[in-house]
Design a protein around this motif. Structure first.
Motif, PDB file in Angstrom:
ATOM      1  N   PRO A  11      -5.012  -8.438  -2.604  1.00  0.00           N
ATOM      2  CA  PRO A  11      -5.244  -8.352  -4.049  1.00  0.00           C
ATOM      3  C   PRO A  11      -3.956  -8.210  -4.849  1.00  0.00           C
ATOM      4  CG  PRO A  11      -5.632  -6.223  -3.036  1.00  0.00           C
ATOM      5  CD  PRO A  11      -5.314  -7.178  -1.912  1.00  0.00           C
ATOM      6  N   ASP A  12      -4.080  -8.477  -6.129  1.00  0.00           N
ATOM      7  CA  ASP A  12      -3.022  -8.212  -7.114  1.00  0.00           C
ATOM      8  C   ASP A  12      -1.684  -8.839  -6.748  1.00  0.00           C
ATOM      9  OD1 ASP A  12      -4.932  -6.825  -8.455  1.00  0.00           O
ATOM     10  OD2 ASP A  12      -3.856  -4.921  -8.531  1.00  0.00           O
ATOM     11  N   GLY A  13      -1.730 -10.046  -6.194  1.00  0.00           N
ATOM     12  CA  GLY A  13      -0.503 -10.769  -5.923  1.00  0.00           C
ATOM     13  C   GLY A  13       0.279 -10.308  -4.714  1.00  0.00           C
ATOM     14  N   LEU A  14      -0.253  -9.366  -3.949  1.00  0.00           N
ATOM     15  CA  LEU A  14       0.435  -8.911  -2.742  1.00  0.00           C
ATOM     16  C   LEU A  14       0.427 -10.033  -1.703  1.00  0.00           C
ATOM     17  CD1 LEU A  14       1.726  -6.422  -1.280  1.00  0.00           C
ATOM     18  CD2 LEU A  14      -0.555  -5.982  -0.339  1.00  0.00           C
ATOM     19  N   VAL A  15       1.568 -10.305  -1.121  1.00  0.00           N
ATOM     20  CA  VAL A  15       1.694 -11.335  -0.093  1.00  0.00           C
ATOM     21  C   VAL A  15       2.092 -10.663   1.215  1.00  0.00           C
ATOM     22  CG1 VAL A  15       2.930 -13.406   0.644  1.00  0.00           C
ATOM     23  CG2 VAL A  15       2.336 -13.092  -1.776  1.00  0.00           C
ATOM     24  N   LEU A  16       1.322 -10.919   2.273  1.00  0.00           N
ATOM     25  CA  LEU A  16       1.637 -10.342   3.577  1.00  0.00           C
ATOM     26  C   LEU A  16       2.691 -11.197   4.269  1.00  0.00           C
ATOM     27  CD1 LEU A  16      -1.887  -9.397   4.989  1.00  0.00           C
ATOM     28  CD2 LEU A  16      -0.299  -7.983   3.671  1.00  0.00           C
ATOM     29  N   PRO A  17       3.856 -10.650   4.560  1.00  0.00           N
ATOM     30  CA  PRO A  17       4.865 -11.416   5.296  1.00  0.00           C
ATOM     31  C   PRO A  17       4.345 -11.809   6.680  1.00  0.00           C
ATOM     32  CG  PRO A  17       5.819  -9.439   4.316  1.00  0.00           C
ATOM     33  CD  PRO A  17       4.331  -9.308   4.187  1.00  0.00           C
ATOM     34  N   GLU A  18       4.808 -12.934   7.175  1.00  0.00           N
ATOM     35  CA  GLU A  18       4.355 -13.413   8.479  1.00  0.00           C
ATOM     36  C   GLU A  18       4.560 -12.383   9.594  1.00  0.00           C
ATOM     37  OE1 GLU A  18       2.704 -15.946   9.552  1.00  0.00           O
ATOM     38  OE2 GLU A  18       2.465 -16.984   7.642  1.00  0.00           O
ATOM     39  N   PRO A  19       5.716 -11.698   9.662  1.00  0.00           N
ATOM     40  CA  PRO A  19       5.863 -10.710  10.743  1.00  0.00           C
ATOM     41  C   PRO A  19       4.847  -9.576  10.658  1.00  0.00           C
ATOM     42  CG  PRO A  19       7.994 -11.262   9.812  1.00  0.00           C
ATOM     43  CD  PRO A  19       6.965 -11.859   8.901  1.00  0.00           C
ATOM     44  N   LEU A  20       4.514  -9.151   9.446  1.00  0.00           N
ATOM     45  CA  LEU A  20       3.525  -8.084   9.305  1.00  0.00           C
ATOM     46  C   LEU A  20       2.175  -8.556   9.823  1.00  0.00           C
ATOM     47  CD1 LEU A  20       2.995  -5.726   6.292  1.00  0.00           C
ATOM     48  CD2 LEU A  20       1.058  -6.897   7.316  1.00  0.00           C
ATOM     49  N   TRP A  21       1.758  -9.750   9.418  1.00  0.00           N
ATOM     50  CA  TRP A  21       0.472 -10.263   9.877  1.00  0.00           C
ATOM     51  C   TRP A  21       0.492 -10.497  11.386  1.00  0.00           C
ATOM     52  CZ3 TRP A  21      -4.315 -10.105   9.502  1.00  0.00           C
ATOM     53  CH2 TRP A  21      -5.168 -11.096   9.986  1.00  0.00           C
ATOM     54  N   ARG A  75      -6.275   1.507  -7.016  1.00  0.00           N
ATOM     55  CA  ARG A  75      -5.099   1.105  -6.232  1.00  0.00           C
ATOM     56  C   ARG A  75      -5.542   0.081  -5.182  1.00  0.00           C
ATOM     57  NH1 ARG A  75      -0.194   3.260  -8.207  1.00  0.00           N
ATOM     58  NH2 ARG A  75       0.603   2.608  -6.182  1.00  0.00           N
ATOM     59  N   PRO A  76      -5.888  -1.121  -5.617  1.00  0.00           N
ATOM     60  CA  PRO A  76      -6.484  -2.086  -4.680  1.00  0.00           C
ATOM     61  C   PRO A  76      -5.557  -2.514  -3.554  1.00  0.00           C
ATOM     62  CG  PRO A  76      -5.965  -3.130  -6.779  1.00  0.00           C
ATOM     63  CD  PRO A  76      -5.799  -1.655  -6.984  1.00  0.00           C
ATOM     64  N   ARG A  77      -4.255  -2.580  -3.801  1.00  0.00           N
ATOM     65  CA  ARG A  77      -3.349  -3.019  -2.738  1.00  0.00           C
ATOM     66  C   ARG A  77      -3.266  -1.972  -1.630  1.00  0.00           C
ATOM     67  NH1 ARG A  77       2.207  -4.964  -5.119  1.00  0.00           N
ATOM     68  NH2 ARG A  77       2.238  -2.803  -5.829  1.00  0.00           N
ATOM     69  N   GLU A  78      -3.230  -0.705  -2.017  1.00  0.00           N
ATOM     70  CA  GLU A  78      -3.189   0.357  -1.009  1.00  0.00           C
ATOM     71  C   GLU A  78      -4.488   0.400  -0.204  1.00  0.00           C
ATOM     72  OE1 GLU A  78      -0.032   1.515  -3.930  1.00  0.00           O
ATOM     73  OE2 GLU A  78      -2.010   0.595  -4.025  1.00  0.00           O
ATOM     74  N   VAL A  79      -5.615   0.221  -0.880  1.00  0.00           N
ATOM     75  CA  VAL A  79      -6.898   0.198  -0.173  1.00  0.00           C
ATOM     76  C   VAL A  79      -6.935  -0.969   0.810  1.00  0.00           C
ATOM     77  CG1 VAL A  79      -9.382  -0.162  -0.465  1.00  0.00           C
ATOM     78  CG2 VAL A  79      -8.157   1.405  -1.989  1.00  0.00           C
ATOM     79  N   PHE A  80      -6.468  -2.121   0.377  1.00  0.00           N
ATOM     80  CA  PHE A  80      -6.424  -3.296   1.250  1.00  0.00           C
ATOM     81  C   PHE A  80      -5.591  -3.015   2.501  1.00  0.00           C
ATOM     82  CE2 PHE A  80      -4.050  -7.027   2.639  1.00  0.00           C
ATOM     83  CZ  PHE A  80      -5.060  -7.944   2.876  1.00  0.00           C
ATOM     84  N   LEU A  81      -4.407  -2.454   2.325  1.00  0.00           N
ATOM     85  CA  LEU A  81      -3.534  -2.200   3.473  1.00  0.00           C
ATOM     86  C   LEU A  81      -4.106  -1.113   4.380  1.00  0.00           C
ATOM     87  CD1 LEU A  81      -0.099  -2.476   1.669  1.00  0.00           C
ATOM     88  CD2 LEU A  81      -0.957  -4.009   3.455  1.00  0.00           C
ATOM     89  N   ALA A  82      -4.743  -0.111   3.795  1.00  0.00           N
ATOM     90  CA  ALA A  82      -5.378   0.918   4.621  1.00  0.00           C
ATOM     91  C   ALA A  82      -6.491   0.307   5.467  1.00  0.00           C
ATOM     92  CB  ALA A  82      -5.927   2.037   3.742  1.00  0.00           C
ATOM     93  N   ALA A  83      -7.276  -0.584   4.879  1.00  0.00           N
ATOM     94  CA  ALA A  83      -8.327  -1.257   5.648  1.00  0.00           C
ATOM     95  C   ALA A  83      -7.718  -2.113   6.755  1.00  0.00           C
ATOM     96  CB  ALA A  83      -9.186  -2.108   4.719  1.00  0.00           C
ATOM     97  N   LEU A  95       7.456  -4.528   3.259  1.00  0.00           N
ATOM     98  CA  LEU A  95       7.004  -4.573   1.868  1.00  0.00           C
ATOM     99  C   LEU A  95       7.813  -3.619   0.982  1.00  0.00           C
ATOM    100  CD1 LEU A  95       3.152  -4.657   2.536  1.00  0.00           C
ATOM    101  CD2 LEU A  95       4.560  -6.563   1.728  1.00  0.00           C
ATOM    102  N   PRO A  96       9.120  -3.568   1.160  1.00  0.00           N
ATOM    103  CA  PRO A  96       9.922  -2.691   0.300  1.00  0.00           C
ATOM    104  C   PRO A  96       9.951  -3.241  -1.125  1.00  0.00           C
ATOM    105  CG  PRO A  96      11.360  -4.111   1.573  1.00  0.00           C
ATOM    106  CD  PRO A  96       9.959  -4.364   2.082  1.00  0.00           C
ATOM    107  N   GLY A  97      10.027  -2.353  -2.067  1.00  0.00           N
ATOM    108  CA  GLY A  97      10.117  -2.793  -3.451  1.00  0.00           C
ATOM    109  C   GLY A  97       8.807  -3.209  -4.076  1.00  0.00           C
ATOM    110  N   GLU A  98       7.686  -3.063  -3.351  1.00  0.00           N
ATOM    111  CA  GLU A  98       6.384  -3.443  -3.903  1.00  0.00           C
ATOM    112  C   GLU A  98       5.745  -2.320  -4.713  1.00  0.00           C
ATOM    113  OE1 GLU A  98       4.706  -6.202  -4.012  1.00  0.00           O
ATOM    114  OE2 GLU A  98       6.003  -7.465  -2.778  1.00  0.00           O
ATOM    115  N   GLY A  99       6.369  -1.146  -4.703  1.00  0.00           N
ATOM    116  CA  GLY A  99       5.809  -0.027  -5.456  1.00  0.00           C
ATOM    117  C   GLY A  99       4.529   0.524  -4.864  1.00  0.00           C
ATOM    118  N   LEU A 100       4.370   0.386  -3.562  1.00  0.00           N
ATOM    119  CA  LEU A 100       3.152   0.855  -2.903  1.00  0.00           C
ATOM    120  C   LEU A 100       3.199   2.357  -2.667  1.00  0.00           C
ATOM    121  CD1 LEU A 100       2.951  -2.051  -0.327  1.00  0.00           C
ATOM    122  CD2 LEU A 100       1.278  -1.626  -2.137  1.00  0.00           C
TER     123      LEU A 100
END
Length: 224
Positions: free
Chosen positions: A26-36, A74-82, A112-117
């Motif tokens: 959500p909200d424009g967050l992009v998962l980097p390939e290494p993270l995925w 905080r949809p991005r944090e919820v997404f990452l927690a899931a 994801l540094p600098g994303e303000g998470l």
């Protein structure tokens, strides 16, 4: 998997471009390939009959329903927690959630540094999943309740999906003597039924509570 091994696995997968496309964040967050790649490596470990990427996808589907009907602050944090909540899963261990939260923090810091998470929120949501069945609505905030209920929503699914879930959990505990596993499973189901509410949020309580109780009673009546 240790954090250093988990990171290396993710980077190796990224270099080989291995794996399906990541879920849309959500909200424009992009998962980097290494993270995925690291997420896929974690959930692809042997022995996961239920706590795999299909489960993550189902939790994210529920997260999406809440986003549509209620909204997340905080949809991005919820997404990452899931995404990370079961990244470490060893049946019978009591530190799975703590280790998963550690991996989530490591991923945010590294990729994801600098994303303000809010890393603390991601960790807190994951750690709360260790207390399924032991919390009352007053123990958690609104979004925490919704997140926990997204993870528990399988209990309120139709009978066929619930039974498939129950068989998959049994498969993950196949190393435990059947009589011990059955006794522990009965205690868990009875504890859930004894609670005033299985689902902590009004949203899921209204939609899934009755069916979840029907499923649990049916399994207990069948000798679960």
């Amino acid at each position: 998997m240790r954090p250093d091994g988990w990171i290396a696995a993710g980077e190796a997968r990224a270099e080989r471009n291995v794996g399906d496309a990541p879920p849309e964040a959500p909200d424009g967050l992009v998962l980097p390939e290494p993270l995925w790649g690291a997420v896929r490596a974690a959930y692809g470990e042997p022995g996961r009959a239920y706590h795999d990427l299909a489960h993550v996808g189902e939790v994210l589907r529920r997260v999406g329903e809440v986003a549509r009907d209620v909204g997340w602050r905080r949809p991005r944090e919820v997404f990452l927690a899931a995404l990370f909540h079961d990244a470490v899963y060893v049946p019978g261990r009591h530190d799975n959630e703590a280790r998963s939260a550690e991996l989530a923090r490591e991923a945010v810091v590294r990729w994801l540094p600098g994303e303000g998470l809010d890393e603390g929120l991601i960790e807190r949501l994951i750690l709360l999943t260790a207390r399924h069945g032991a919390l009352d609505p007053a123990d958690v905030g609104e979004e925490e309740a919704l997140f926990l209920d997204c993870d528990m929503a399988i209990l309120g699914s139709d009978a066929a999906a619930f039974d498939a879930y129950d068989r998959a959990i049994a498969a993950e505990y196949s190393a435990v003597p059947p009589e011990l596993y059955a006794a522990g499973r009965r205690r868990f189901f009875e504890k859930l039924l004894a609670a005033e509410r299985i689902f902590l949020s009004p949203y899921f309580h209204a939609r899934l509570e009755a069916r979840a109780r029907d499923n649990l009673r049916r399994k207990l009546d069948a000798g679960a």
